[in-house]
Design an enzyme around this catalytic site. Sequence first.
Site, PDB file in Angstrom:
ATOM      1  N   ARG A 192       0.880  -1.108   0.061  1.00 24.62           N
ATOM      2  CA  ARG A 192       0.020  -0.095   0.142  1.00 24.62           C
ATOM      3  C   ARG A 192       0.894   1.383  -0.091  1.00 24.62           C
ATOM      4  O   ARG A 192       0.409   2.115   0.705  1.00 24.62           O
ATOM      5  CB  ARG A 192      -0.889   0.198   1.147  1.00 24.62           C
ATOM      6  CG  ARG A 192      -2.137  -0.985   1.108  1.00 24.62           C
ATOM      7  CD  ARG A 192      -2.822  -0.851   0.053  1.00 24.62           C
ATOM      8  NE  ARG A 192      -4.161  -1.704   0.012  1.00 24.62           N
ATOM      9  CZ  ARG A 192      -4.379  -2.970  -0.168  1.00 24.62           C
ATOM     10  NH1 ARG A 192      -3.155  -3.526  -0.646  1.00 24.62           N
ATOM     11  NH2 ARG A 192      -5.445  -3.331   0.023  1.00 24.62           N
ATOM     12  N   SER A 194     -10.948  -0.397   3.203  1.00 25.40           N
ATOM     13  CA  SER A 194     -10.211  -0.670   4.390  1.00 25.40           C
ATOM     14  C   SER A 194      -9.714   0.855   4.867  1.00 25.40           C
ATOM     15  O   SER A 194      -9.046   1.667   4.209  1.00 25.40           O
ATOM     16  CB  SER A 194      -8.999  -1.360   4.440  1.00 25.40           C
ATOM     17  OG  SER A 194      -9.393  -2.710   3.678  1.00 25.40           O
ATOM     18  N   GLU A 223      -4.852   3.619   6.159  1.00 22.10           N
ATOM     19  CA  GLU A 223      -4.768   3.419   4.729  1.00 22.10           C
ATOM     20  C   GLU A 223      -5.291   4.709   3.837  1.00 22.10           C
ATOM     21  O   GLU A 223      -4.573   5.178   2.977  1.00 22.10           O
ATOM     22  CB  GLU A 223      -5.271   2.360   4.223  1.00 22.10           C
ATOM     23  CG  GLU A 223      -4.960   1.734   3.050  1.00 22.10           C
ATOM     24  CD  GLU A 223      -5.967   1.159   2.298  1.00 22.10           C
ATOM     25  OE1 GLU A 223      -6.686   1.734   1.674  1.00 22.10           O
ATOM     26  OE2 GLU A 223      -6.032  -0.328   2.583  1.00 22.10           O
TER      27      GLU A 223
HETATM   28  N1  EPU Z   1     -11.915 -10.438   9.840  1.00 22.12           N
HETATM   29  C1  EPU Z   1     -12.203 -10.341  11.011  1.00 22.12           C
HETATM   30  N2  EPU Z   1     -13.554  -9.647  11.436  1.00 22.12           N
HETATM   31  C2  EPU Z   1     -13.984  -8.786  10.320  1.00 22.12           C
HETATM   32  C3  EPU Z   1     -13.277  -8.897   8.831  1.00 22.12           C
HETATM   33  C4  EPU Z   1     -12.114  -9.767   8.852  1.00 22.12           C
HETATM   34  O1  EPU Z   1     -11.778 -11.210  11.877  1.00 22.12           O
HETATM   35  O2  EPU Z   1     -14.967  -8.036  10.460  1.00 22.12           O
HETATM   36  C5  EPU Z   1     -10.772 -11.365   9.545  1.00 22.12           C
HETATM   37  C6  EPU Z   1     -11.048 -12.537   8.505  1.00 22.12           C
HETATM   38  O3  EPU Z   1     -11.648 -13.587   9.185  1.00 22.12           O
HETATM   39  C7  EPU Z   1      -9.683 -12.833   7.856  1.00 22.12           C
HETATM   40  C8  EPU Z   1      -8.866 -11.314   8.100  1.00 22.12           C
HETATM   41  O4  EPU Z   1      -9.685 -10.599   9.098  1.00 22.12           O
HETATM   42  O5  EPU Z   1      -8.935 -13.713   8.554  1.00 22.12           O
HETATM   43  C9  EPU Z   1      -8.824 -10.556   6.800  1.00 22.12           C
HETATM   44  O6  EPU Z   1     -10.097  -9.989   6.360  1.00 22.12           O
HETATM   45  P1  EPU Z   1     -10.093  -9.678   4.550  1.00 22.12           P
HETATM   46  O7  EPU Z   1      -9.909 -10.994   3.907  1.00 22.12           O
HETATM   47  O8  EPU Z   1     -11.591  -9.115   4.491  1.00 22.12           O
HETATM   48  O9  EPU Z   1      -8.784  -8.906   4.251  1.00 22.12           O
HETATM   49  P2  EPU Z   1      -8.266  -7.581   5.049  1.00 22.12           P
HETATM   50  O10 EPU Z   1      -7.011  -7.933   5.651  1.00 22.12           O
HETATM   51  O11 EPU Z   1      -9.238  -7.068   5.970  1.00 22.12           O
HETATM   52  C10 EPU Z   1      -7.213  -6.741   2.791  1.00 22.12           C
HETATM   53  C11 EPU Z   1      -7.258  -5.543   2.206  1.00 22.12           C
HETATM   54  C12 EPU Z   1      -8.601  -5.177   1.233  1.00 22.12           C
HETATM   55  C13 EPU Z   1      -8.609  -6.426   0.209  1.00 22.12           C
HETATM   56  C14 EPU Z   1      -8.683  -7.851   1.054  1.00 22.12           C
HETATM   57  C15 EPU Z   1      -8.772  -8.954  -0.008  1.00 22.12           C
HETATM   58  C16 EPU Z   1      -5.701  -4.045   3.306  1.00 22.12           C
HETATM   59  C17 EPU Z   1      -5.757  -2.784   4.583  1.00 22.12           C
HETATM   60  N3  EPU Z   1      -6.955  -4.343   3.118  1.00 22.12           N
HETATM   61  O12 EPU Z   1      -8.236  -6.615   3.860  1.00 22.12           O
HETATM   62  O13 EPU Z   1      -8.527  -4.078   0.637  1.00 22.12           O
HETATM   63  O14 EPU Z   1      -9.647  -6.103  -0.651  1.00 22.12           O
HETATM   64  O15 EPU Z   1      -7.441  -7.756   1.778  1.00 22.12           O
HETATM   65  O16 EPU Z   1      -7.358  -8.917  -0.335  1.00 22.12           O
HETATM   66  O17 EPU Z   1      -4.644  -4.392   3.045  1.00 22.12           O
HETATM   67  C18 EPU Z   1      -8.529  -1.685   0.528  1.00 22.12           C
HETATM   68  O18 EPU Z   1      -7.565  -1.537   0.588  1.00 22.12           O
HETATM   69  O19 EPU Z   1      -9.341  -0.747   0.706  1.00 22.12           O
HETATM   70  C19 EPU Z   1      -9.266  -3.200   0.763  1.00 22.12           C
HETATM   71  C20 EPU Z   1     -10.525  -3.194   0.852  1.00 22.12           C
END
Ligand code: EPU
Length: 338
Positions: free
Chosen positions: A166, A237, A334
Amino acid sequence: MLNTASQIQQQVQLAAYNSFGVPAMAAYFADVRSLGELRRALEFARDKNLSVQILGGGTNVLFVKDYAGLICHMNIQGISHLPESGMVQASCGENWHEFVSYCMNNSLYGYENLALIPGSVGAAPIQNIGAYGVELAQFLVEIEVLDRERDAVRNFSRAECEFGYRGSVFKQQSSHRYVVLSASFKLSAHNLPNLDYQALKAALPEPGITPQQVYDTVCRIRRSRLPDPAELGNAGSFFKNPVVSRDKYDALQSEHGKVPSYATEDEHLVKIPAAWLLDRAGWKGRRRGPAGVYERHALVLVNTGEARGEDILLLAQEMSSSILSQFGIGLVPEVQLI
Ligand code: EPU
């Protein structure tokens, strides 16, 4: 062609130009549709001694107060590709998702995992957008920018962009010295599905997965997990996923049980989903007046109606302090605060 006076508007409401939908006034605003218009707008700002804010799709910004300078809304359009070579060039004002769809429809594969990310092509390299195991940097060849300091157009190769999680060289410079004009990519004529991301792999049949299936599945997952900014103001995010030492991670696991993680390039460092920390701390679905946390994803702050930028910011600050006191981890936004 517009002259500078008619191109630049005064006292423009920015609610329609940010995906949180929060109100803020720009003292001056230019909808920029060519390099010439950009140069004239910047000259106008220089003459009046105004600060300049470059704005793409407004999908990753939070306006916390009115802006006293000139907002340059980058709206230069155009996509071209060279058949056979896999090379495709898109201007900064193109919508990212429409660009990904254009690539799919022209058998240029690689960015299916980045379908439906809100925002513009010009903003995408600034924070090296990424999702479901793919990052923009993977297929980027070069970026064409206007160097404001020298008033000259130049190219940045992928290496010169210094892409990271990012981030890029463009994010490090707060002065907006370089304005992205277009980006060039080399995509593949062959289907190379990237299914590293578990949730994506689990949702797809095997074998023989087509790019269209990956694209459709990513769209379906995103629609089911993330709110559509057109219906509920949000910027995806809000915080980056924090990176901690392995020792810190082990200590967290002994205190809290299994903690999800992503590997990083450095084996001593571990990336933890900020969403998990926030969820554990009970933030999912909470409200603070008109600002709230999405009920299906703890990392997504939402404008439930009449929120101002300050309301969202106060909620974000409260969330990050709670994570610091509960887990000893600092969260970094972010989203860009303006
Ligand atoms: N999780 C929770 N609670 C929640 C949501 C998620 O415990 O309410 C846990 C999930 O179970 C999982 C982990 O958190 O183990 C990761 O969640 P998710 O797969 O939604 O991914 P993220 O790390 O929250 C990142 C990016 C997203 C991108 C997704 C999919 C960042 C800051 N965010 O989110 O990017 O779409 O992976 O690759 O790196 C963005 O940048 O705006 C964005 C949406």
